[in-house]
Design a protein around this motif. Structure first.
Motif, PDB file in Angstrom:
ATOM      1  N   VAL A 187       0.839  -1.209   0.000  1.00 25.00           N
ATOM      2  CA  VAL A 187       0.000   0.000   0.000  1.00 25.00           C
ATOM      3  C   VAL A 187       0.869   1.251   0.000  1.00 25.00           C
ATOM      4  N   VAL A 188       1.899   1.254   0.859  1.00 20.86           N
ATOM      5  CA  VAL A 188       2.826   2.382   0.910  1.00 20.86           C
ATOM      6  C   VAL A 188       3.542   2.542  -0.425  1.00 20.86           C
ATOM      7  N   GLU A 189       3.987   1.450  -1.000  1.00 16.29           N
ATOM      8  CA  GLU A 189       4.681   1.503  -2.288  1.00 16.29           C
ATOM      9  C   GLU A 189       3.797   2.105  -3.371  1.00 16.29           C
ATOM     10  N   LEU A 190       2.541   1.666  -3.432  1.00 23.64           N
ATOM     11  CA  LEU A 190       1.648   2.117  -4.494  1.00 23.64           C
ATOM     12  C   LEU A 190       1.286   3.591  -4.343  1.00 23.64           C
ATOM     13  N   VAL A 191       1.018   4.023  -3.105  1.00 27.20           N
ATOM     14  CA  VAL A 191       0.696   5.438  -2.893  1.00 27.20           C
ATOM     15  C   VAL A 191       1.894   6.312  -3.251  1.00 27.20           C
ATOM     16  N   GLN A 192       3.061   5.916  -2.799  1.00 20.79           N
ATOM     17  CA  GLN A 192       4.275   6.676  -3.105  1.00 20.79           C
ATOM     18  C   GLN A 192       4.561   6.679  -4.606  1.00 20.79           C
ATOM     19  N   LEU A 193       4.371   5.554  -5.243  1.00 19.17           N
ATOM     20  CA  LEU A 193       4.616   5.437  -6.678  1.00 19.17           C
ATOM     21  C   LEU A 193       3.687   6.354  -7.470  1.00 19.17           C
ATOM     22  N   GLY A 194       2.408   6.373  -7.084  1.00 20.16           N
ATOM     23  CA  GLY A 194       1.458   7.213  -7.792  1.00 20.16           C
ATOM     24  C   GLY A 194       1.661   8.696  -7.546  1.00 20.16           C
ATOM     25  N   LEU A 195       2.087   9.056  -6.321  1.00 20.67           N
ATOM     26  CA  LEU A 195       2.251  10.470  -5.992  1.00 20.67           C
ATOM     27  C   LEU A 195       3.558  11.053  -6.528  1.00 20.67           C
ATOM     28  N   THR A 196       4.642  10.290  -6.419  1.00 11.78           N
ATOM     29  CA  THR A 196       5.966  10.831  -6.746  1.00 11.78           C
ATOM     30  C   THR A 196       6.616  10.194  -7.959  1.00 11.78           C
ATOM     31  N   GLY A 197       6.112   9.051  -8.416  1.00 11.36           N
ATOM     32  CA  GLY A 197       6.739   8.376  -9.541  1.00 11.36           C
ATOM     33  C   GLY A 197       8.037   7.685  -9.161  1.00 11.36           C
ATOM     34  N   ARG A 198       8.232   7.412  -7.868  1.00 16.67           N
ATOM     35  CA  ARG A 198       9.452   6.738  -7.413  1.00 16.67           C
ATOM     36  C   ARG A 198       9.116   5.385  -6.801  1.00 16.67           C
ATOM     37  N   THR A 199       9.927   4.397  -7.145  1.00 15.23           N
ATOM     38  CA  THR A 199       9.718   3.053  -6.641  1.00 15.23           C
ATOM     39  C   THR A 199      10.243   2.932  -5.214  1.00 15.23           C
ATOM     40  N   TRP A 200      10.108   1.759  -4.627  1.00 12.77           N
ATOM     41  CA  TRP A 200      10.517   1.539  -3.237  1.00 12.77           C
ATOM     42  C   TRP A 200      12.019   1.757  -3.040  1.00 12.77           C
ATOM     43  N   ASP A 201      12.805   1.564  -4.119  1.00 10.92           N
ATOM     44  CA  ASP A 201      14.246   1.771  -3.997  1.00 10.92           C
ATOM     45  C   ASP A 201      14.713   3.091  -4.603  1.00 10.92           C
ATOM     46  N   GLY A 202      13.766   4.026  -4.817  1.00  8.41           N
ATOM     47  CA  GLY A 202      14.120   5.378  -5.222  1.00  8.41           C
ATOM     48  C   GLY A 202      14.295   5.613  -6.709  1.00  8.41           C
ATOM     49  N   VAL A 203      13.982   4.643  -7.551  1.00  5.65           N
ATOM     50  CA  VAL A 203      14.125   4.802  -8.998  1.00  5.65           C
ATOM     51  C   VAL A 203      12.920   5.572  -9.546  1.00  5.65           C
ATOM     52  N   ALA A 204      13.176   6.600 -10.367  1.00  2.00           N
ATOM     53  CA  ALA A 204      12.101   7.390 -10.967  1.00  2.00           C
ATOM     54  C   ALA A 204      11.567   6.674 -12.203  1.00  2.00           C
TER      55      ALA A 204
END
Length: 270
Positions: A215-232
């Protein structure tokens, strides 16, 4: 001489939606009458989100960090924990057992009981989003669909996890102990407090399989375009990166749902 008697059809009962709505309305009244529960439901997640700026957001923008934190804290500390205590309290008071003897189906009982908590969850997230706008920290999401999908999937997941956790929770008070694996364990290793990329590879891979992490990964991915390891990422790559957390979250929903359906107790042990 015989007289034909017309057989009138039996009056139709209320629809499933109306039955769930009536139960949800009754549960909402019970929630509003419990001032302690209302205060805990409203203030606890907001206080946790308010602490985020005190510890700093690192290199990440404050607005998305607050929204990611709000989604995680609200789903765990409000949706999940409240529903565990609610299901257990209703079970021990024989309320669930009595409701099953009427027109309500099992799924309708569980859904109607969960609706008030889910509504409060939605209001909490809207309030945090409005606060981010007021603070001037709002940034347009890279993909607005993913955060919404993540919260909806997370809400369903917390409901089925709550039904499963209630199986081994004897009293509402003991939920403070039985919910610790999710409230502390899954939250600590969700990527909220530190990037999972700083962990050893095996531990990071295991943490990504915990229920809150996708859930955290998906919200962060959608908001910032960055994966769990910081890749844009962007475009097709963004949805490609979303496949793993989507699969993990869906698997948790399926497994917890099947287990909860199998072992959920509608009456207290005597």
């Amino acid at each position: 001489m015989t007289t034909a008697t017309a057989v009138l059809p039996a009056p139709a009962g209320p629809s499933r939606l109306r039955r769930v709505g009536a139960l949800a309305a009754a549960e909402t009244l019970l929630l509003l009458r419990n001032r302690t529960a209302v205060v805990n439901s409203v203030l606890s997640p907001l206080l946790l989100v308010a602490l985020v700026p005190l510890f700093g957001a690192g290199d990440a923008p404050l607005g998305p960090t607050l929204l990611v934190s709000a989604a995680a804290f609200t789903l765990v500390f409000l949706t999940y924990y409240n529903l565990v205590t609610t299901y257990v309290a209703r079970r021990e008071a024989l309320v669930l057992q009595r409701m099953r003897t009427g027109e309500l189906g099992d799924g309708e009982v569980l859904a109607g009981t969960a609706v008030p908590t889910l509504l409060v969850t939605a209001v909490q997230l809207v309030l945090v989003a409005a606060g981010v706008v007021v603070l001037g920290e709002w940034r347009a999401p890279v993909d607005p669909v993913l955060p919404v999908l993540a919260v909806l999937l997370g809400a369903v997941l917390m409901v089925v996890l709550a039904t499963l956790s209630s199986v081994y929770t004897r009293t509402p008070e003991s939920a403070q102990i039985t919910t610790l694996p999710v409230v502390l364990g899954a939250t600590a290793l969700s990527g909220l407090f530190f990037p999972l990329s700083v962990l050893p590879e095996a531990l990071a891979a295991g943490a990504r399989l915990l229920p809150l992490t996708p859930v955290v990964e998906l919200v962060q991915l959608g908001l910032t375009g960055r994966t769990w390891d910081g890749v844009a990422v962007a475009g097709a790559d963004l949805w490609g990166a979303a496949l793993v957390p989507l699969t993990v979250a869906a698997a948790w929903v399926l497994l917890a749902g099947v287990a909860g359906r199998r072992w959920f107790r509608w009456a207290p042990k005597r």
